[in-house]
Design a protein around this motif. Structure first.
Motif, PDB file in Angstrom:
ATOM      1  N   GLY A 150       0.842  -1.192   0.000  1.00 48.40           N
ATOM      2  CA  GLY A 150       0.000   0.000   0.000  1.00 48.40           C
ATOM      3  C   GLY A 150       0.873   1.236   0.000  1.00 48.40           C
ATOM      4  N   ILE A 151       0.474   2.242  -0.782  1.00 51.82           N
ATOM      5  CA  ILE A 151       1.292   3.448  -0.926  1.00 51.82           C
ATOM      6  C   ILE A 151       0.420   4.670  -0.716  1.00 51.82           C
ATOM      7  N   GLY A 152       0.809   5.527   0.223  1.00 51.09           N
ATOM      8  CA  GLY A 152       0.131   6.797   0.464  1.00 51.09           C
ATOM      9  C   GLY A 152       0.911   7.924  -0.175  1.00 51.09           C
ATOM     10  N   VAL A 153       0.248   8.723  -1.007  1.00 51.45           N
ATOM     11  CA  VAL A 153       0.929   9.781  -1.751  1.00 51.45           C
ATOM     12  C   VAL A 153       0.198  11.110  -1.564  1.00 51.45           C
ATOM     13  N   PRO A 154       0.904  12.230  -1.732  1.00 51.07           N
ATOM     14  CA  PRO A 154       0.235  13.526  -1.725  1.00 51.07           C
ATOM     15  C   PRO A 154      -0.490  13.733  -3.051  1.00 51.07           C
ATOM     16  N   GLY A 155      -1.687  14.274  -3.018  1.00 52.02           N
ATOM     17  CA  GLY A 155      -2.402  14.566  -4.252  1.00 52.02           C
ATOM     18  C   GLY A 155      -3.623  13.698  -4.470  1.00 52.02           C
ATOM     19  N   GLY A 167      -2.589  -2.264 -10.117  1.00 51.10           N
ATOM     20  CA  GLY A 167      -1.940  -0.967  -9.979  1.00 51.10           C
ATOM     21  C   GLY A 167      -1.678  -0.229 -11.273  1.00 51.10           C
ATOM     22  N   ASP A 168      -1.745  -0.931 -12.411  1.00 52.28           N
ATOM     23  CA  ASP A 168      -1.261  -0.344 -13.659  1.00 52.28           C
ATOM     24  C   ASP A 168      -1.977   0.945 -14.062  1.00 52.28           C
ATOM     25  N   GLY A 169      -3.283   1.037 -13.832  1.00 53.69           N
ATOM     26  CA  GLY A 169      -4.030   2.191 -14.318  1.00 53.69           C
ATOM     27  C   GLY A 169      -4.112   3.349 -13.348  1.00 53.69           C
ATOM     28  N   ILE A 170      -3.392   3.297 -12.239  1.00 52.86           N
ATOM     29  CA  ILE A 170      -3.509   4.336 -11.208  1.00 52.86           C
ATOM     30  C   ILE A 170      -2.679   5.558 -11.599  1.00 52.86           C
ATOM     31  N   VAL A 171      -3.334   6.728 -11.570  1.00 54.18           N
ATOM     32  CA  VAL A 171      -2.702   7.994 -11.965  1.00 54.18           C
ATOM     33  C   VAL A 171      -2.798   8.963 -10.797  1.00 54.18           C
ATOM     34  N   VAL A 172      -1.735   9.737 -10.551  1.00 52.85           N
ATOM     35  CA  VAL A 172      -1.699  10.681  -9.437  1.00 52.85           C
ATOM     36  C   VAL A 172      -1.583  12.109  -9.968  1.00 52.85           C
ATOM     37  N   HIS A 173      -2.448  12.981  -9.457  1.00 60.17           N
ATOM     38  CA  HIS A 173      -2.409  14.407  -9.770  1.00 60.17           C
ATOM     39  C   HIS A 173      -1.980  15.138  -8.495  1.00 60.17           C
ATOM     40  N   LEU A 188       5.700   2.007 -11.026  1.00 59.79           N
ATOM     41  CA  LEU A 188       6.101   1.069  -9.986  1.00 59.79           C
ATOM     42  C   LEU A 188       6.053  -0.370 -10.498  1.00 59.79           C
ATOM     43  N   ARG A 189       5.058  -0.654 -11.344  1.00 61.69           N
ATOM     44  CA  ARG A 189       4.936  -2.009 -11.872  1.00 61.69           C
ATOM     45  C   ARG A 189       6.165  -2.424 -12.671  1.00 61.69           C
ATOM     46  N   ALA A 190       6.899  -1.438 -13.219  1.00 62.44           N
ATOM     47  CA  ALA A 190       8.119  -1.756 -13.976  1.00 62.44           C
ATOM     48  C   ALA A 190       9.180  -2.393 -13.097  1.00 62.44           C
ATOM     49  N   GLY A 191       9.061  -2.229 -11.775  1.00 65.76           N
ATOM     50  CA  GLY A 191      10.110  -2.734 -10.899  1.00 65.76           C
ATOM     51  C   GLY A 191       9.661  -3.728  -9.859  1.00 65.76           C
ATOM     52  N   THR A 192       8.371  -4.119  -9.842  1.00 63.75           N
ATOM     53  CA  THR A 192       7.926  -5.101  -8.853  1.00 63.75           C
ATOM     54  C   THR A 192       6.735  -5.874  -9.393  1.00 63.75           C
ATOM     55  N   ARG A 193       6.625  -7.120  -8.965  1.00 68.75           N
ATOM     56  CA  ARG A 193       5.457  -7.913  -9.333  1.00 68.75           C
ATOM     57  C   ARG A 193       4.475  -8.028  -8.165  1.00 68.75           C
ATOM     58  N   LEU A 194       4.768  -7.375  -7.044  1.00 66.21           N
ATOM     59  CA  LEU A 194       3.880  -7.432  -5.891  1.00 66.21           C
ATOM     60  C   LEU A 194       2.584  -6.661  -6.169  1.00 66.21           C
ATOM     61  N   PRO A 195       1.462  -7.102  -5.607  1.00 67.26           N
ATOM     62  CA  PRO A 195       0.212  -6.354  -5.762  1.00 67.26           C
ATOM     63  C   PRO A 195       0.346  -4.942  -5.195  1.00 67.26           C
ATOM     64  N   LEU A 196      -0.153  -3.948  -5.929  1.00 65.79           N
ATOM     65  CA  LEU A 196      -0.007  -2.534  -5.559  1.00 65.79           C
ATOM     66  C   LEU A 196      -1.360  -1.895  -5.283  1.00 65.79           C
ATOM     67  N   PHE A 197      -1.436  -1.133  -4.202  1.00 65.43           N
ATOM     68  CA  PHE A 197      -2.634  -0.379  -3.837  1.00 65.43           C
ATOM     69  C   PHE A 197      -2.176   1.037  -3.494  1.00 65.43           C
ATOM     70  N   ILE A 198      -2.734   2.040  -4.142  1.00 61.71           N
ATOM     71  CA  ILE A 198      -2.263   3.419  -3.978  1.00 61.71           C
ATOM     72  C   ILE A 198      -3.447   4.304  -3.615  1.00 61.71           C
ATOM     73  N   ASP A 199      -3.252   5.198  -2.648  1.00 60.96           N
ATOM     74  CA  ASP A 199      -4.298   6.153  -2.289  1.00 60.96           C
ATOM     75  C   ASP A 199      -3.653   7.411  -1.724  1.00 60.96           C
ATOM     76  N   ASN A 200      -4.451   8.434  -1.581  1.00 62.19           N
ATOM     77  CA  ASN A 200      -4.007   9.692  -0.989  1.00 62.19           C
ATOM     78  C   ASN A 200      -3.550   9.461   0.457  1.00 62.19           C
TER      79      ASN A 200
END
Length: 427
Positions: A150-155, A167-173, A188-200
Motif C-alpha cells: 500500500g502506498i500513500g501519496v500527496p495529491g 496498480g497499472d491504471g492508477i494515476v496521481v495528480h 512502480l509495476r516496472a520494478g515489482t510484481r507485488l500487488p499494488l494499492f495506492i491512495d491519498n
C-alpha cells in the motif's frame, strides 16, 4: 451460468469467510459460539468456515476459556504470520517503508530521504522500489509471502479499471509537488510484481485512525492530516468519501480568506497557506536556516511564550484552524474530528484549546455540541500504517483471497533495469 445479480454458492461462501475473518481480526480472539452470536451464522456454517480458515493457515487457536458447566471454549484469532503487508509513505522529506505482519506489528523498516531531488517522479519511484526490496529482504521472508504493498501519496489518486492490486491504471495528480497525471502504478509495476494499492496519504491516515486509533467506534469522522500541507479524510457511515474523481478531502485548499496568502497550489487564501508547517515556518521572521521543517516547527513552538511574533503566529494558526474545522462541522456533521499528521500532533497540545473555542464560535451550535475535536493516537507514522491497511483490507474483504500478482515475464525488470523503464513510461 448464474443469473446476473443472483448470489451463487461461491459468493455465499466467500461472504461468510469475509464476515468471520473481519470480525475475528477486529474483535478477536473469539470462540466459535461468540462468532455465531455476533455474525448470525448457523453453527454448521461457523464450523465449516472456521475449519477452512484454519486449514488455510489464516486462523489459529489462541487458548481457551472456561464455560458454564461445559467444556472450555477454544478461542480463535487471525494468524499474524500467515502473510505480510508493506506500507509506503511518500512524505514531504522522505519515503518511509515498513513491513508488517497481519497484526500490523512492524517487522522491518527503511527511511529514504528525498534529498535535493525532491518529488522528482523518477527519484520517488526508485526510492519506493528500493525501500520495498529492502524491507522484504531484511525481514527474511520471500516476496511470495507479501499480500501487497500500500502506498500513500500527496495529491489526487485516480484509480484505474484494472483488477485490484494490479496498480497499472492508477494515476496521481499532485499539484503542490508538480505531479500532473503521473502514471505511478505503471511506473512502480516496472520494478515489482507485488500487488499494488495506492491512495491519498490523508485517506490512508484516516483508515488507520478508524481501524486502530481515535476514529474507532464511530461511523462519521473527519481525520485531518497536517504536515507541510493539509488534507483530510471524510468518513461517512464508516466509509471514506472519495467524491466523483477521488479528490474529496482536499480540505487544505478550501478558501478561508479571499485574496489571501499564496498557497503552494497556486491559489490564494487556502487553509494550507495559514496552518501548514511550511507556511508557518516561512512566515516566522526568526526561523533558523538550514534546519528540517520538524525542527523549525518545534523551535517556533518553543519560542511561542517569549517571542511575540512567534506567539502571534501560533494564535493566528489556531484561529484559522478552528475556522476550518467549523466548516467541517457545518458541512459534514461528524461525531469526531481527529487532528493527525506530524505537524498536527506537534501543534495540537498548544493549539487545541484555542481551536475548540474558535470552532465553537464559527460553527452552528447544535452540530458543534455533538462533535469532539481530538488528536490522533497513532503517531507521526500513521500514514505508513494506513497504507499497509490497503492490501490488508482487500485480504479481509475477500475472505483471504490473494490479490493479483504479476508473473515475472517481459516487463518485470527489477531494480537494476527500472530507470530506463521509468524514463520510457514518462515519455
Amino acid at each position: 451460468m448464474a443469473e446476473r445479480g443472483k448470489r451463487t454458492v461461491r459468493d455465499l461462501r466467500r461472504g461468510n469467510r469475509a464476515a468471520l475473518l473481519r470480525h475475528l481480526y477486529f474483535e478477536g480472539p473469539l470462540s466459535r459460539q461468540e462468532l455465531g452470536r455476533d455474525t448470525g451464522l448457523s453453527a454448521g456454517s461457523i464450523s465449516n468456515v472456521v475449519g477452512e480458515l484454519i486449514a488455510d493457515g489464516m486462523v489459529e487457536e489462541a487458548g481457551a476459556v472456561e464455560s458454564d458447566g461445559g467444556r472450555p471454549r477454544i478461542l480463535l484469532q487471525v494468524a499474524a504470520g500467515h502473510g505480510y503487508v508493506v506500507g509506503v509513505d511518500v512524505g514531504e522529506t522522505r519515503v518511509r517503508v515498513e513491513l508488517f505482519d497481519l497484526a500490523l506489528t512492524e517487522r522491518s523498516s527503511a527511511d529514504l530521504p528525498l534529498s535535493d531531488s525532491g518529488h522528482d517522479v523518477d527519484h520517488v519511484v526508485r526510492l519506493a522500489l528500493e525501500g520495498i526490496e529492502t524491507v522484504v529482504r531484511e525481514a527474511g521472508i520471500d516476496d511470495s509471502e507479501v499480500l501487497g504493498v500500500g502506498i500513500g501519496v500527496p495529491g489526487i489518486v485516480e484509480q484505474g479499471d484494472n483488477a485490484p492490486g494490479a496498480g497499472d491504471g492508477i494515476v496521481v495528480h499532485g499539484q503542490t509537488i508538480g505531479w500532473d497525471a503521473v502514471p505511478l502504478g505503471r511506473l512502480l509495476r516496472a520494478g515489482t510484481r507485488l500487488p499494488l494499492f495506492i491512495d491519498n496519504g490523508a485517506k490512508t491516515l484516516g483508515q488507520a485512525e478508524m481501524w486502530f486509533g481515535a476514529g474507532r467506534g464511530s461511523g462519521n469522522v473527519v481525520i485531518a492530516l497536517i504536515g507541510s500541507g493539509v488534507g483530510a479524510c471524510v468518513v461517512t457511515n464508516g466509509k471514506p468519501y472519495h467524491g466523483a474523481s477521488s479528490s474529496a478531502g482536499e480540505w487544505g485548499h478550501t478558501t478561508l480568506r479571499v485574496g489571501g496568502r499564496t498557497c503552494r497550489c497556486g491559489s490564494r487564501g487556502c487553509l494550507e497557506a495559514y496552518v501548514g508547517a511550511e507556511a508557518l515556518i516561512g512566515r516566522w521572521p526568526s526561523a533558523p536556516e538550514g534546519v528540517s521543517e520538524e525542527t523549525g516547527l518545534a523551535l517556533l513552538l518553543a519560542a511561542g511564550d517569549t517571542d511575540p511574533e512567534a506567539g502571534a503566529l501560533l494564535a493566528e494558526a489556531a484561529e484559522y484552524l478552528g475556522a476550518g474545522i467549523a466548516d467541517l462541522i457545518n458541512l459534514f456533521n461528524p461525531h469526531r474530528i481527529v487532528i493527525g499528521g506530524w505537524a498536527g500532533l506537534l501543534l495540537g497540545p498548544r493549539l487545541l484549546p484555542g481551536v475548540r473555542e474558535v470552532a465553537a464560535a464559527y460553527s452552528l451550535h447544535h452540530p458543534c455540541a455533538q462533535t469532539s475535536i481530538e488528536l490522533g493516537r497513532l503517531g507521526p507514522d500513521a500514514v505508513t500504517v494506513g497504507a499497509a491497511t490497503l492490501p490488508l483490507a482487500r485480504f479481509l474483504d475477500t475472505g483471504g483471497e490473494r490479490a493479483v500478482r504479476i508473473p515475472p515475464q517481459e516487463g518485470h525488470v527489477g531494480l537494476d533495469g527500472v530507470r530506463n523503464r521509468i524514463a520510457r513510461a514518462i515519455r
